[in-house]
Scaffold this motif. Structure first.
Motif, mmCIF file in Angstrom:
data_model
loop_
_atom_site.group_PDB
_atom_site.id
_atom_site.type_symbol
_atom_site.label_atom_id
_atom_site.label_comp_id
_atom_site.label_asym_id
_atom_site.label_seq_id
_atom_site.Cartn_x
_atom_site.Cartn_y
_atom_site.Cartn_z
ATOM 1 N N THR A 1 52.076 43.267 16.202
ATOM 2 C CA THR A 1 51.101 42.129 16.167
ATOM 3 C C THR A 1 50.391 42.113 14.872
ATOM 4 N N PHE A 2 49.801 43.249 14.760
ATOM 5 C CA PHE A 2 49.140 43.409 13.209
ATOM 6 C C PHE A 2 49.999 43.420 11.913
ATOM 7 N N ALA A 3 51.259 43.874 12.240
ATOM 8 C CA ALA A 3 52.240 43.850 11.477
ATOM 9 C C ALA A 3 52.844 42.498 10.824
ATOM 10 N N PHE A 4 53.165 41.891 11.846
ATOM 11 C CA PHE A 4 54.022 40.599 11.880
ATOM 12 C C PHE A 4 53.237 39.258 12.140
ATOM 13 N N ILE A 5 52.496 39.223 12.943
ATOM 14 C CA ILE A 5 51.816 38.211 13.541
ATOM 15 C C ILE A 5 50.542 37.722 12.431
ATOM 16 N N LEU A 6 49.697 38.825 12.484
ATOM 17 C CA LEU A 6 48.399 38.622 11.820
ATOM 18 C C LEU A 6 48.873 38.043 10.558
ATOM 19 N N PRO A 7 49.670 38.592 9.428
ATOM 20 C CA PRO A 7 49.969 38.240 8.217
ATOM 21 C C PRO A 7 50.118 36.507 7.985
ATOM 22 N N MET A 8 50.912 35.903 9.323
ATOM 23 C CA MET A 8 51.087 34.698 9.155
ATOM 24 C C MET A 8 49.915 33.760 9.329
ATOM 25 N N PHE A 9 48.659 34.573 9.411
ATOM 26 C CA PHE A 9 47.468 33.473 9.842
ATOM 27 C C PHE A 9 46.865 33.823 8.277
ATOM 28 N N LYS A 10 47.239 34.338 7.387
ATOM 29 C CA LYS A 10 46.524 34.416 5.889
ATOM 30 C C LYS A 10 46.296 33.061 5.584
ATOM 31 N N GLY A 11 45.139 32.895 5.159
ATOM 32 C CA GLY A 11 44.436 31.528 4.802
ATOM 33 C C GLY A 11 44.116 30.402 5.890
ATOM 34 N N ASN A 12 44.288 31.047 7.354
ATOM 35 C CA ASN A 12 43.749 30.368 8.288
ATOM 36 C C ASN A 12 42.455 31.212 8.917
ATOM 37 N N VAL A 13 41.187 30.733 8.324
ATOM 38 C CA VAL A 13 40.068 31.610 8.541
ATOM 39 C C VAL A 13 39.693 31.940 10.024
ATOM 40 N N ILE A 14 39.858 30.894 10.868
ATOM 41 C CA ILE A 14 39.452 30.956 12.093
ATOM 42 C C ILE A 14 40.618 31.726 13.000
ATOM 43 N N GLY A 15 41.967 31.169 12.842
ATOM 44 C CA GLY A 15 43.006 31.907 13.341
ATOM 45 C C GLY A 15 43.314 33.195 13.194
ATOM 46 N N GLY A 16 43.013 33.828 12.072
ATOM 47 C CA GLY A 16 43.454 35.007 11.732
ATOM 48 C C GLY A 16 42.279 35.868 12.301
ATOM 49 N N VAL A 17 40.996 35.479 12.268
ATOM 50 C CA VAL A 17 39.837 36.292 12.909
ATOM 51 C C VAL A 17 40.130 36.555 14.414
ATOM 52 N N ALA A 18 40.391 35.349 14.937
ATOM 53 C CA ALA A 18 40.811 35.158 16.465
ATOM 54 C C ALA A 18 41.822 36.202 17.061
ATOM 55 N N VAL A 19 43.195 36.187 16.087
ATOM 56 C CA VAL A 19 44.267 37.153 16.485
ATOM 57 C C VAL A 19 43.770 38.677 16.234
ATOM 58 N N ALA A 20 42.966 38.868 15.284
ATOM 59 C CA ALA A 20 42.429 40.112 14.968
ATOM 60 C C ALA A 20 41.675 40.502 16.150
ATOM 61 N N TYR A 21 40.600 39.832 16.509
ATOM 62 C CA TYR A 21 39.774 40.297 17.604
ATOM 63 C C TYR A 21 40.543 40.381 18.877
ATOM 64 N N ILE A 22 41.350 39.591 19.325
ATOM 65 C CA ILE A 22 42.064 39.870 20.670
ATOM 66 C C ILE A 22 42.847 41.128 20.594
ATOM 67 N N THR A 23 43.606 41.204 19.309
ATOM 68 C CA THR A 23 44.545 42.380 19.200
ATOM 69 C C THR A 23 43.799 43.937 19.366
ATOM 70 N N ILE A 24 42.484 43.789 18.466
ATOM 71 C CA ILE A 24 41.765 44.892 18.464
ATOM 72 C C ILE A 24 41.275 45.175 19.783
ATOM 73 N N LEU A 25 40.763 44.199 20.708
ATOM 74 C CA LEU A 25 40.308 44.578 22.193
ATOM 75 C C LEU A 25 41.411 45.034 22.906
ATOM 76 N N VAL A 26 42.556 44.540 22.626
ATOM 77 C CA VAL A 26 43.509 45.185 23.677
ATOM 78 C C VAL A 26 43.971 46.694 23.024
#
Length: 551
Positions: A410-435
């Motif tokens: 997820t960090f490698a392929f999905i998170l970079p897709m949210f570059k430029g999306n401030v809310i979406g990128g942080v949300a994906v990061a939070y969920i992935t880090i917690l898991v």
């Protein structure tokens, strides 16, 4: 006579858990210092000229002596011969010495000193190690990074010695009782140190008008002094326990070198050891780069300098909320009344959401990654208690590996897709880090309590030492590999720095982390295969890894 037995320290739940708390607080402090530079990798590049290779080489040096000088093996022998309390104090003292050296290496006093000149002209070539490609220094490595690596090596000797000592100490105080819960609880508190580091290391580095990375390390040195005090108090408690029980672990069944052969010829031990090195190599080295990875993949807009979100006070408030998350979630595991249990759980969840919102408002990568251990603090005791009463330790390791693979991909392929999306990128990061934090909690709750089922009691210390030594090979290799892979797969940054077309500040947040993250996911795949193999071996040999600890 029965009354006398009941009054021993080990039979008192309060005293057992006090002993655990002392050991856990010492590890809490060591975990903070272990990653004290991780959230300020960008500042190390800006202020000390450490590129990714220098940063990774220094970070990997922590376990260099443990791996190549076999210090961990000797630590296990010291533990088996001298006992828990002596080794606990010794490990804390060694960590403090290494921490002081590392602090001086990154301090302003080191810059321009004769010692800096010496390190600039020496240790650029290490015979044999250079030929094998495993040298802890290299030609062109900044002098501050070399000297910091020397201190970190010494710290690492004490830290890993402390790790095996704590494991042996828990076995001593909790065997036949809630051992998996105790080990899980100790690691939950210790990992809270990771979050503390992520929040306060940048806080101290940027405190005031001038950036100073040495302030962050000085904060860690103070904590190592506290760790030494905790182990001295534990020394007194453990001494009283031995006086009450008549135990003298260092005198009964003295250690023999032949005991190592017994451990190394056990197939179950090797699977557990390899699982450990694969799993921890995909987590601890990642922690050292995680904040910088987020800085490179998230679109973060700093708040206005005069706003509350840019003030130093928000750091304190956010940390207090983090402690509420951890304390309420942890305490909920020990409540017998449903109302109190779910009430505390609710408080923990609300506080976690509040923390995440504050992290978003701060637009801070280190604040985002600081949630890493919070879910682990909540569920590790649950998992430990489950292993104590229900078993299924090997199955938990399989589940942890699956989650590990998913998170790194997820960090490698999905998170970079949210570059430029401030809310979406942080949300994906939070969920992935917690898991990812949750998957990490599966290891101490299931792996470490399984070791006593594989070896004789008198060589548990040596068994833990061998596992830690094998684990340290990965902890030395992968920070170094991540740094080198980053530089190799980001030639534009390396060349730009060399010819001056980009600044160190731009380079620090411009890396593409895809290749290192895929490499770490590959470790998860290997761990998954070994997890399935462990289940087969456990069923065939009847190791009892799937059975509960309390029967």
């Amino acid at each position: 006579m029965t009354e006398t037995i009941q009054k021993t320290l080990r039979d008192s739940a309060a005293m057992r858990w006090t002993a655990l708390l002392l050991l856990a607080l010492a590890m809490f402090c060591s975990y903070i210092f272990m990653d004290i530079l991780s959230p300020i990798k960008d500042l190390m590049q800006e202020t000390r000229g450490w590129d990714s290779t220098a940063f990774g080489t220094m970070q990997g040096s922590e376990v260099f002596l443990n791996v190549f000088a076999f210090f961990l093996i000797f630590a296990g022998i010291i533990l088996d011969k001298m006992g828990v309390r002596f080794t606990a104090v010794l490990s804390a003292a060694v960590m403090l010495i290494g921490a002081v050296i590392k602090w001086y290496a990154v301090s302003e006093s080191f810059m321009g000193s004769g010692l800096e000149a010496w390190f600039n002209t020496h240790l650029n070539y290490i015979p044999l190690f250079d030929e094998l490609g495993v040298a802890p220094f290299y030609n062109g490595m900044p002098a501050s990074a070399k000297f910091a690596a020397c201190g970190f090596m010494i710290f690492g000797c004490g830290c890993e010695m402390a790790g095996i000592t704590v494991s042996r100490g828990i076995v001593k105080w909790f065997k036949g009782r809630e051992m998996a819960l105790a080990m899980g609880s100790e690691m939950a508190l210790a990992r809270l140190g990771v979050a503390t580091c992520m929040i306060f290391s940048p806080f101290f580095a940027r405190l005031g008008d001038q950036v100073s990375v040495s302030r962050s390390v000085a904060f860690g040195v103070v904590l190592m002094c506290i760790a030494l005090i905790m182990t001295i108090v534990y020394f007194v408690m453990d001494q009283k326990l031995d006086a009450q029980t008549g135990e003298a672990e260092e005198k009964d069944d003295p250690f023999k070198v032949s005991d190592i052969g017994k451990i190394l010829t056990d197939g179950g031990f090797w699977i557990v050891a390899l699982l450990c090195v694969l799993y921890y190599s995909a987590i601890f080295p990642f922690q050292k780069y995680a904040v910088n990875m987020l800085q490179c993949n998230l679109t973060l807009v700093p708040p206005a300098p005069d706003s509350f979100w840019a003030s130093s006070s928000v750091t304190i408030v956010q940390y207090i909320i983090m402690l509420v998350v951890a304390a309420a979630g942890f305490a909920s595991n020990f409540q017998k009344k449903a109302g109190m249990k779910y009430g505390l759980l609710g408080i923990s969840i609300v506080a976690l959401i509040t923390y995440c919102v504050m992290g978003y408002m701060r637009q801070s990568a280190e604040s985002v990654f600081a949630v890493f251990p919070l879910l682990a603090v909540l569920i590790t005791p649950i998992l430990g208690s489950y292993v104590d009463h229900k078993g299924k330790a090997a199955s938990m390791l399989v589940l942890g590996s699956v989650l590990l693979i998913a998170c790194h991909l997820t960090f490698a392929f999905i998170l970079p897709m949210f570059k430029g999306n401030v809310i979406g990128g942080v949300a994906v990061a939070y969920i992935t880090i917690l898991v990812l934090g949750a998957s990490f909690s599966l290891v101490p709750a299931s792996l470490w309590p399984s070791v006593p089922k594989l070896v004789e009691p008198k060589i548990i210390g040596s068994a833990y030492a061998l596992i830690f030594w094998i684990q340290n090979i990965g902890l030395w290799l992968f920070p170094l590999l991540i740094g080198k892979v980053l530089d190799k797969t980001n030639p534009d940054i390396v060349n730009g720095l060399a010819n001056g077309t980009i600044t160190p500040e731009q380079a620090a947040v411009g890396y593409d982390y895809t290749a290192p993250l895929v490499m770490l996911a590959g470790l998860g795949v290997a761990a998954l295969l070994l997890g399935f193999l462990l289940k087969v071996v456990d069923k065939k040999k009847g190791l009892g890894l799937e059975e509960p600890n309390i029967k």
